[in-house]
Scaffold this motif. Structure first.
Motif, PDB file in Angstrom:
ATOM      1  N   PRO A 147      72.101   2.267  79.648  1.00 18.75           N
ATOM      2  CA  PRO A 147      72.207   0.887  80.121  1.00 18.75           C
ATOM      3  C   PRO A 147      71.453   0.690  81.436  1.00 18.75           C
ATOM      4  O   PRO A 147      70.839  -0.352  81.659  1.00 18.75           O
ATOM      5  CB  PRO A 147      73.706   0.671  80.307  1.00 18.75           C
ATOM      6  CG  PRO A 147      74.356   1.688  79.432  1.00 18.75           C
ATOM      7  CD  PRO A 147      73.419   2.858  79.403  1.00 18.75           C
ATOM      8  N   SER A 148      71.469   1.718  82.282  1.00 18.10           N
ATOM      9  CA  SER A 148      70.764   1.617  83.567  1.00 18.10           C
ATOM     10  C   SER A 148      69.254   1.459  83.370  1.00 18.10           C
ATOM     11  O   SER A 148      68.591   0.777  84.153  1.00 18.10           O
ATOM     12  CB  SER A 148      71.070   2.822  84.452  1.00 18.10           C
ATOM     13  OG  SER A 148      70.666   4.019  83.827  1.00 18.10           O
ATOM     14  N   LEU A 163      74.626  -2.489  73.094  1.00 22.26           N
ATOM     15  CA  LEU A 163      73.216  -2.632  72.735  1.00 22.26           C
ATOM     16  C   LEU A 163      72.429  -1.392  73.159  1.00 22.26           C
ATOM     17  O   LEU A 163      71.603  -0.888  72.403  1.00 22.26           O
ATOM     18  CB  LEU A 163      72.622  -3.896  73.371  1.00 22.26           C
ATOM     19  CG  LEU A 163      73.152  -5.222  72.834  1.00 22.26           C
ATOM     20  CD1 LEU A 163      72.711  -6.365  73.738  1.00 22.26           C
ATOM     21  CD2 LEU A 163      72.698  -5.464  71.405  1.00 22.26           C
ATOM     22  N   ALA A 164      72.694  -0.905  74.364  1.00 25.71           N
ATOM     23  CA  ALA A 164      71.995   0.280  74.859  1.00 25.71           C
ATOM     24  C   ALA A 164      72.294   1.486  73.969  1.00 25.71           C
ATOM     25  O   ALA A 164      71.378   2.258  73.629  1.00 25.71           O
ATOM     26  CB  ALA A 164      72.399   0.560  76.310  1.00 25.71           C
ATOM     27  N   PHE A 218      66.745 -10.640  80.643  1.00 26.15           N
ATOM     28  CA  PHE A 218      67.404  -9.635  79.816  1.00 26.15           C
ATOM     29  C   PHE A 218      66.943  -9.770  78.363  1.00 26.15           C
ATOM     30  O   PHE A 218      66.730  -8.774  77.682  1.00 26.15           O
ATOM     31  CB  PHE A 218      68.929  -9.718  79.903  1.00 26.15           C
ATOM     32  CG  PHE A 218      69.595  -8.593  79.172  1.00 26.15           C
ATOM     33  CD1 PHE A 218      69.757  -7.358  79.765  1.00 26.15           C
ATOM     34  CD2 PHE A 218      70.020  -8.746  77.858  1.00 26.15           C
ATOM     35  CE1 PHE A 218      70.328  -6.294  79.075  1.00 26.15           C
ATOM     36  CE2 PHE A 218      70.597  -7.699  77.156  1.00 26.15           C
ATOM     37  CZ  PHE A 218      70.752  -6.460  77.771  1.00 26.15           C
ATOM     38  N   GLY A 219      66.787 -10.989  77.901  1.00 26.69           N
ATOM     39  CA  GLY A 219      66.338 -11.213  76.525  1.00 26.69           C
ATOM     40  C   GLY A 219      64.956 -10.650  76.264  1.00 26.69           C
ATOM     41  O   GLY A 219      64.708 -10.050  75.213  1.00 26.69           O
ATOM     42  N   VAL A 220      64.061 -10.827  77.214  1.00 25.30           N
ATOM     43  CA  VAL A 220      62.700 -10.295  77.078  1.00 25.30           C
ATOM     44  C   VAL A 220      62.751  -8.768  77.009  1.00 25.30           C
ATOM     45  O   VAL A 220      62.098  -8.146  76.173  1.00 25.30           O
ATOM     46  CB  VAL A 220      61.817 -10.762  78.259  1.00 25.30           C
ATOM     47  CG1 VAL A 220      60.478 -10.037  78.275  1.00 25.30           C
ATOM     48  CG2 VAL A 220      61.616 -12.265  78.207  1.00 25.30           C
ATOM     49  N   ILE A 277      78.907  -7.020  80.200  1.00 25.98           N
ATOM     50  CA  ILE A 277      78.642  -5.603  80.466  1.00 25.98           C
ATOM     51  C   ILE A 277      78.948  -4.777  79.213  1.00 25.98           C
ATOM     52  O   ILE A 277      78.196  -3.877  78.856  1.00 25.98           O
ATOM     53  CB  ILE A 277      79.498  -5.106  81.649  1.00 25.98           C
ATOM     54  CG1 ILE A 277      79.140  -5.857  82.926  1.00 25.98           C
ATOM     55  CG2 ILE A 277      79.375  -3.598  81.823  1.00 25.98           C
ATOM     56  CD1 ILE A 277      77.933  -5.378  83.650  1.00 25.98           C
ATOM     57  N   ARG A 278      80.061  -5.090  78.565  1.00 24.62           N
ATOM     58  CA  ARG A 278      80.462  -4.368  77.351  1.00 24.62           C
ATOM     59  C   ARG A 278      79.381  -4.454  76.276  1.00 24.62           C
ATOM     60  O   ARG A 278      79.033  -3.462  75.632  1.00 24.62           O
ATOM     61  CB  ARG A 278      81.787  -4.945  76.840  1.00 24.62           C
ATOM     62  CG  ARG A 278      82.387  -4.147  75.708  1.00 24.62           C
ATOM     63  CD  ARG A 278      83.782  -4.687  75.349  1.00 24.62           C
ATOM     64  NE  ARG A 278      83.828  -4.819  73.918  1.00 24.62           N
ATOM     65  CZ  ARG A 278      83.963  -5.953  73.241  1.00 24.62           C
ATOM     66  NH1 ARG A 278      84.135  -7.083  73.868  1.00 24.62           N
ATOM     67  NH2 ARG A 278      83.967  -5.973  71.943  1.00 24.62           N
TER      68      ARG A 278
END
Length: 79
Positions: free
Chosen positions: A58-59, A50-51, A3-5, A44-45
């Motif tokens: 987010p998807s 961030l999205a 996820f970080g990448v 998730i929040r």
């Protein structure tokens, strides 16, 4: 780590610094750094925040994470 990448990739594509992303998402800058380095994992929040700050679904971020993980699991050819 995946996820970080992906987060770093989306952030750079958007032309944002960690500080700008954090400000837009309403999180601390060091938290963005910790996520990008794989030290912390977002809830998730936070993924949704961030999205939204990156103006992506987010998807789409999660799909990119899946693709990154699939790429990592491919066997490497011996040299």
């Amino acid at each position: 780590m995946a996820f970080g990448v992906v987060l770093r990739s989306f952030r750079k594509k958007a032309g944002l610094s960690q500080e700008q992303l954090a400000l837009e998402a309403g999180v601390e800058r060091n938290f963005v750094s910790l996520i990008e380095r794989g030290i912390n994992q977002p809830t998730i929040r936070i993924i949704f925040k961030l999205a939204a700050a990156l103006q992506v679904d987010p998807s789409a971020m999660m799909k990119a994470v899946e693709q990154h993980l699939a790429q990592e699991s491919l066997p490497t050819k011996p040299s």
